[in-house]
Design a protein around this motif. Structure first.
Motif, PDB file in Angstrom:
ATOM      1  N   ARG A   1       0.804  -1.230   0.000  1.00  0.00           N
ATOM      2  CA  ARG A   1       0.000   0.000   0.000  1.00  0.00           C
ATOM      3  C   ARG A   1       0.826   1.264   0.000  1.00  0.00           C
ATOM      4  NH1 ARG A   1      -4.597  -1.444   4.330  1.00  0.00           N
ATOM      5  NH2 ARG A   1      -5.897  -2.707   2.972  1.00  0.00           N
ATOM      6  N   ARG A   2       2.127   1.125   0.164  1.00  0.00           N
ATOM      7  CA  ARG A   2       2.935   2.349   0.178  1.00  0.00           C
ATOM      8  C   ARG A   2       4.111   2.142  -0.748  1.00  0.00           C
ATOM      9  NH1 ARG A   2       2.574   1.594   5.531  1.00  0.00           N
ATOM     10  NH2 ARG A   2       4.786   1.323   5.830  1.00  0.00           N
ATOM     11  N   ALA A   3       4.787   3.239  -1.072  1.00  0.00           N
ATOM     12  CA  ALA A   3       6.015   3.103  -1.852  1.00  0.00           C
ATOM     13  C   ALA A   3       7.137   2.816  -0.857  1.00  0.00           C
ATOM     14  CB  ALA A   3       6.295   4.383  -2.620  1.00  0.00           C
ATOM     15  N   ILE A   4       7.449   1.530  -0.734  1.00  0.00           N
ATOM     16  CA  ILE A   4       8.459   1.107   0.238  1.00  0.00           C
ATOM     17  C   ILE A   4       9.814   1.079  -0.451  1.00  0.00           C
ATOM     18  CG2 ILE A   4       9.228  -0.904   1.567  1.00  0.00           C
ATOM     19  CD1 ILE A   4       6.170  -1.522   1.897  1.00  0.00           C
TER      20      ILE A   4
ATOM     21  N   LEU B   1      -0.317   6.881  -6.400  1.00  0.00           N
ATOM     22  CA  LEU B   1       1.013   6.711  -5.827  1.00  0.00           C
ATOM     23  C   LEU B   1       1.944   6.037  -6.842  1.00  0.00           C
ATOM     24  CD1 LEU B   1       2.831   6.719  -3.232  1.00  0.00           C
ATOM     25  CD2 LEU B   1       1.950   4.453  -2.762  1.00  0.00           C
ATOM     26  N   VAL B   2       1.416   5.023  -7.536  1.00  0.00           N
ATOM     27  CA  VAL B   2       2.215   4.325  -8.552  1.00  0.00           C
ATOM     28  C   VAL B   2       2.630   5.310  -9.641  1.00  0.00           C
ATOM     29  CG1 VAL B   2       2.258   2.477 -10.259  1.00  0.00           C
ATOM     30  CG2 VAL B   2       1.064   2.121  -8.119  1.00  0.00           C
ATOM     31  N   GLU B   3       1.657   6.115 -10.095  1.00  0.00           N
ATOM     32  CA  GLU B   3       1.940   7.115 -11.137  1.00  0.00           C
ATOM     33  C   GLU B   3       3.096   8.017 -10.725  1.00  0.00           C
ATOM     34  OE1 GLU B   3       0.037   8.297 -14.083  1.00  0.00           O
ATOM     35  OE2 GLU B   3      -0.455   6.174 -14.011  1.00  0.00           O
ATOM     36  N   GLN B   4       3.017   8.480  -9.479  1.00  0.00           N
ATOM     37  CA  GLN B   4       4.013   9.414  -8.968  1.00  0.00           C
ATOM     38  C   GLN B   4       5.398   8.761  -8.948  1.00  0.00           C
ATOM     39  OE1 GLN B   4       2.684  10.764  -5.101  1.00  0.00           O
ATOM     40  NE2 GLN B   4       4.777  11.245  -4.526  1.00  0.00           N
ATOM     41  N   VAL B   5       5.455   7.499  -8.469  1.00  0.00           N
ATOM     42  CA  VAL B   5       6.731   6.785  -8.396  1.00  0.00           C
ATOM     43  C   VAL B   5       7.310   6.584  -9.796  1.00  0.00           C
ATOM     44  CG1 VAL B   5       7.792   4.545  -7.858  1.00  0.00           C
ATOM     45  CG2 VAL B   5       6.237   5.625  -6.213  1.00  0.00           C
ATOM     46  N   LEU B   6       6.451   6.150 -10.736  1.00  0.00           N
ATOM     47  CA  LEU B   6       6.932   5.853 -12.088  1.00  0.00           C
ATOM     48  C   LEU B   6       7.518   7.089 -12.762  1.00  0.00           C
ATOM     49  CD1 LEU B   6       4.174   3.433 -13.431  1.00  0.00           C
ATOM     50  CD2 LEU B   6       6.423   2.877 -12.547  1.00  0.00           C
ATOM     51  N   GLY B   7       6.999   8.262 -12.392  1.00  0.00           N
ATOM     52  CA  GLY B   7       7.524   9.494 -12.982  1.00  0.00           C
ATOM     53  C   GLY B   7       8.900   9.850 -12.459  1.00  0.00           C
TER      54      GLY B   7
END
Length: 297
Positions: A42-45, A78-84
């Motif tokens: 659930r989080r960007a670990i 959150l996934v979108e943000q990480v991938l960017g």
């Protein structure tokens, strides 16, 4: 010029293709919880992998899925943000399952992140035949023209993990390590304890319940005059019926959750643990912006 490299990599793929297991295997210790329930993360670990040639920071993200709740939408955001933000995106598909529309959709969506280099991984080779692995490599290879590498591997048997680490490191920008060498994650102790309890609570539950479980920590403190550490935590569910499932008959299931969680928490805190668990109901928290905020989403 620096001869070390460092940077960020994330694994993407449908839920349950082995992303968290792979993160833990690369880091060499458990930083992300694993479960046979999809969408457990659930989080960007962040897990940190130190190699002779530099450092990889692995960002373990939730699986990409069609959201049904506000929580689901926030996880996708959150996934979108990480991938960017990452340097390399590694797309995962399990060796034992044919590539399907979900895989194709995710592979195509990677074009939206032109900055990142793309790598394809065929995971779970320990659970597949040679023919399946070959077939999968061909299918995955054809999903995009710009894979920097296509690698079959198993996080369970550690097969080809060194190959993966070296390949990823070679794709990273030159630069010094981003974290000290003795750090394996930037998760706080409380976050890691909460995740271990959630993993224990997820064990053996069915259907819709996994998504309704959240865990908060009230306090973690060494007990005075004792070698015990006291941990006070809450397991939060959405309905009274779910509360009854978690507690079990005469509290039997909650006792199991506590026992299972303590096994994971004690090595983290370095002492025996007294774990106090309370089950609370927060009605429909996955759909309620205020409650999501309170629970840290």
């Amino acid at each position: 010029m620096s001869d070390t490299r460092s940077g960020f990599v994330t694994f993407v793929g449908r839920p349950n293709v082995g992303k968290s297991t792979l993160t833990n295997a690369l880091v060499g210790e458990k930083v992300a919880i694993t479960s046979d329930k999809p969408q457990t993360t659930r989080r960007a670990i962040r897990g940190i992998v130190n190699r002779p040639g530099g450092q990889l920071v692995v960002v373990d993200t939730p699986g990409i899925h069609r959201p049904r709740t506000l929580l689901g939408q926030r996880l996708n955001d959150l996934v979108e943000q990480v991938l960017g933000d990452v340097d390399v995106i590694a797309f995962c598909a399990p060796a034992s399952e044919k590539v399907g529309p979900g895989d194709r959709r995710i592979a195509e969506s990677l074009s939206g992140y032109p900055r990142a280099k793309k790598v394809a991984l065929v995971t779970k080779t320990d659970a597949a035949t040679r023919d399946q692995i070959t077939e999968r490599l061909v299918e995955v290879d054809s999903l995009r023209e710009d894979w920097a590498a296509v690698i079959p591997l198993s996080a369970v048997t550690n097969d080809q993990l060194d190959v993966l680490s070296d390949e990823l490191l070679a794709l990273m920008p030159e630069g010094p390590a981003l974290y000290d060498a003795d750090i394996t994650t930037d998760e706080t102790l409380e976050d890691r304890i909460a995740e271990i309890i959630r993993e224990a609570a997820l064990h053996g539950v069915r259907d819709e319940l996994p998504h309704s479980i959240a865990v908060t920590i009230d306090d973690v403190a060494p007990r005075e005059g004792s070698d015990l550490t006291d941990v006070w935590a809450n397991i939060i569910v959405e309905r009274d019926s779910q509360k009854a499932i978690i507690i079990g008959r005469k509290g039997s299931r909650l006792a199991e959750v506590g026992a299972r969680a303590r096994v994971g928490i004690e090595p983290l805190v370095g002492s025996r643990v007294y774990l106090s668990l309370h089950v609370r109901v927060a009605k429909e928290w996955q759909r309620d912006a205020k409650q999501l905020g309170r629970l840290g989403f």
